[in-house]
Structures are given as C-alpha cells and as structure tokens.
Design a protein around this motif. Sequence first.
Motif, PDB file in Angstrom:
ATOM      1  N   GLY A 142      56.651  27.010  65.142  1.00 26.14           N
ATOM      2  CA  GLY A 142      55.646  26.800  64.114  1.00 26.14           C
ATOM      3  C   GLY A 142      54.470  27.744  64.253  1.00 26.14           C
ATOM      4  N   ASN A 143      54.079  28.047  65.467  1.00 25.85           N
ATOM      5  CA  ASN A 143      52.978  28.979  65.681  1.00 25.85           C
ATOM      6  C   ASN A 143      53.327  30.363  65.144  1.00 25.85           C
ATOM      7  OD1 ASN A 143      50.440  29.847  66.707  1.00 25.85           O
ATOM      8  ND2 ASN A 143      51.521  30.769  68.438  1.00 25.85           N
ATOM      9  N   LEU A 145      53.580  30.126  61.105  1.00 27.73           N
ATOM     10  CA  LEU A 145      52.370  29.716  60.392  1.00 27.73           C
ATOM     11  C   LEU A 145      51.183  30.640  60.638  1.00 27.73           C
ATOM     12  CD1 LEU A 145      52.606  25.857  60.927  1.00 27.73           C
ATOM     13  CD2 LEU A 145      53.283  27.171  58.910  1.00 27.73           C
ATOM     14  N   VAL A 146      51.467  31.848  61.146  1.00 25.22           N
ATOM     15  CA  VAL A 146      50.387  32.798  61.436  1.00 25.22           C
ATOM     16  C   VAL A 146      49.602  33.142  60.178  1.00 25.22           C
ATOM     17  CG1 VAL A 146      49.928  35.180  62.137  1.00 25.22           C
ATOM     18  CG2 VAL A 146      51.481  33.775  63.470  1.00 25.22           C
ATOM     19  N   PHE A 196      47.732  29.598  58.332  1.00 26.09           N
ATOM     20  CA  PHE A 196      46.571  28.942  58.936  1.00 26.09           C
ATOM     21  C   PHE A 196      45.825  29.919  59.840  1.00 26.09           C
ATOM     22  CE2 PHE A 196      49.534  25.387  58.222  1.00 26.09           C
ATOM     23  CZ  PHE A 196      48.733  24.589  57.423  1.00 26.09           C
ATOM     24  N   SER A 197      44.516  29.724  59.961  1.00 30.65           N
ATOM     25  CA  SER A 197      43.725  30.582  60.844  1.00 30.65           C
ATOM     26  C   SER A 197      43.990  30.214  62.310  1.00 30.65           C
ATOM     27  CB  SER A 197      42.235  30.433  60.525  1.00 30.65           C
ATOM     28  OG  SER A 197      41.807  29.129  60.836  1.00 30.65           O
ATOM     29  N   THR A 198      43.577  31.103  63.197  1.00 31.61           N
ATOM     30  CA  THR A 198      43.838  30.909  64.630  1.00 31.61           C
ATOM     31  C   THR A 198      43.216  29.624  65.184  1.00 31.61           C
ATOM     32  OG1 THR A 198      44.022  33.290  64.910  1.00 31.61           O
ATOM     33  CG2 THR A 198      43.634  31.995  66.894  1.00 31.61           C
ATOM     34  N   ARG A 240      45.381  26.658  64.205  1.00 30.27           N
ATOM     35  CA  ARG A 240      46.658  26.660  64.917  1.00 30.27           C
ATOM     36  C   ARG A 240      46.477  26.257  66.378  1.00 30.27           C
ATOM     37  NH1 ARG A 240      48.871  31.593  65.376  1.00 30.27           N
ATOM     38  NH2 ARG A 240      47.038  32.607  64.534  1.00 30.27           N
ATOM     39  N   GLY A 274      46.074  22.546  66.552  1.00 26.56           N
ATOM     40  CA  GLY A 274      47.384  21.940  66.329  1.00 26.56           C
ATOM     41  C   GLY A 274      48.286  22.048  67.550  1.00 26.56           C
ATOM     42  N   ILE A 275      48.273  23.212  68.190  1.00 23.80           N
ATOM     43  CA  ILE A 275      49.090  23.423  69.389  1.00 23.80           C
ATOM     44  C   ILE A 275      48.633  22.493  70.508  1.00 23.80           C
ATOM     45  CG2 ILE A 275      49.563  25.077  71.249  1.00 23.80           C
ATOM     46  CD1 ILE A 275      49.580  27.259  69.073  1.00 23.80           C
TER      47      ILE A 275
END
Length: 135
Positions: free
Chosen positions: A39-40, A43-44, A47-49, A52, A55-56
Amino acid sequence: MALEIARNKTAPEIEQKSKGLNGFLWLLVVAVVIVVAVGNVYLVEKFSTPIRVVGIVIALLVALGIAATTNQGTKARGFFSDARVELRRITWPTRPEVMQTTLIVFAVTALISLILWGLDSVIVSLITFLTDLRF
C-alpha cells in the motif's frame, strides 16, 4: 528432572492458543505487514508522506498488537514484565562512585599506554641496533 518439575509448579500457567489459531494470527500479522508495504508503494501519488507515515505506524501497531496475542507474544510479554521487575531491583551506583571508577579507568589506561609505549620504543631501538650491525 526434579528441577523441571519444581519450575513447572511455581510458574504460572499461561493459556495456550491452539496451533491453528496461533498460525492464523501470525498469518494475519504477515498479511498486515505486506498490505502496509504494498500500500505504501501504490499510494505514493494519492496521499502525502505524513499521512502515509501515520497510516503505516497505525497499521504496524495493529500488527504488533495481533502478534502480542499469539503464544510467542504472550511469552515475550511475560519476559519483558519479568525483566522490568528485575530492573527495579538493581542498585545503581551513585554519581560519585561512577566518577571515581571512571577516573580510575582513565588513570590505568594512561599508565598502561605509557608502559607499552616505553616497551615499544625499547624493542624498536633493539631491532634498529641489530639490523644496523655489519658482519
């Protein structure tokens, strides 16, 4: 054998999960970690860093929570709890004791360094003398 029996009597009984449930929980942990990694990557652009990263962290905390409920996780939690109790029993040295011990270590290190430097100088001088001799 007697020690093992005595140890089993004093150790608290930990409720073990079935092998199938334990395996399923570990599979779920691995699945969550894989979903986070994939997903990371995908989803680059969406979504912004910072979003993410949050979320991680949340997903990995969920995976850690699931792992903590497995048989091995229960044993690990017990180990860390016992280690925390042992850390409280330690008598730590005072600041003056630490300073005194540190100064002693520095002094002995300097003394041994000077002795080794002197021995090295003597050996170098001896080898130089022997190699300069002409027979």
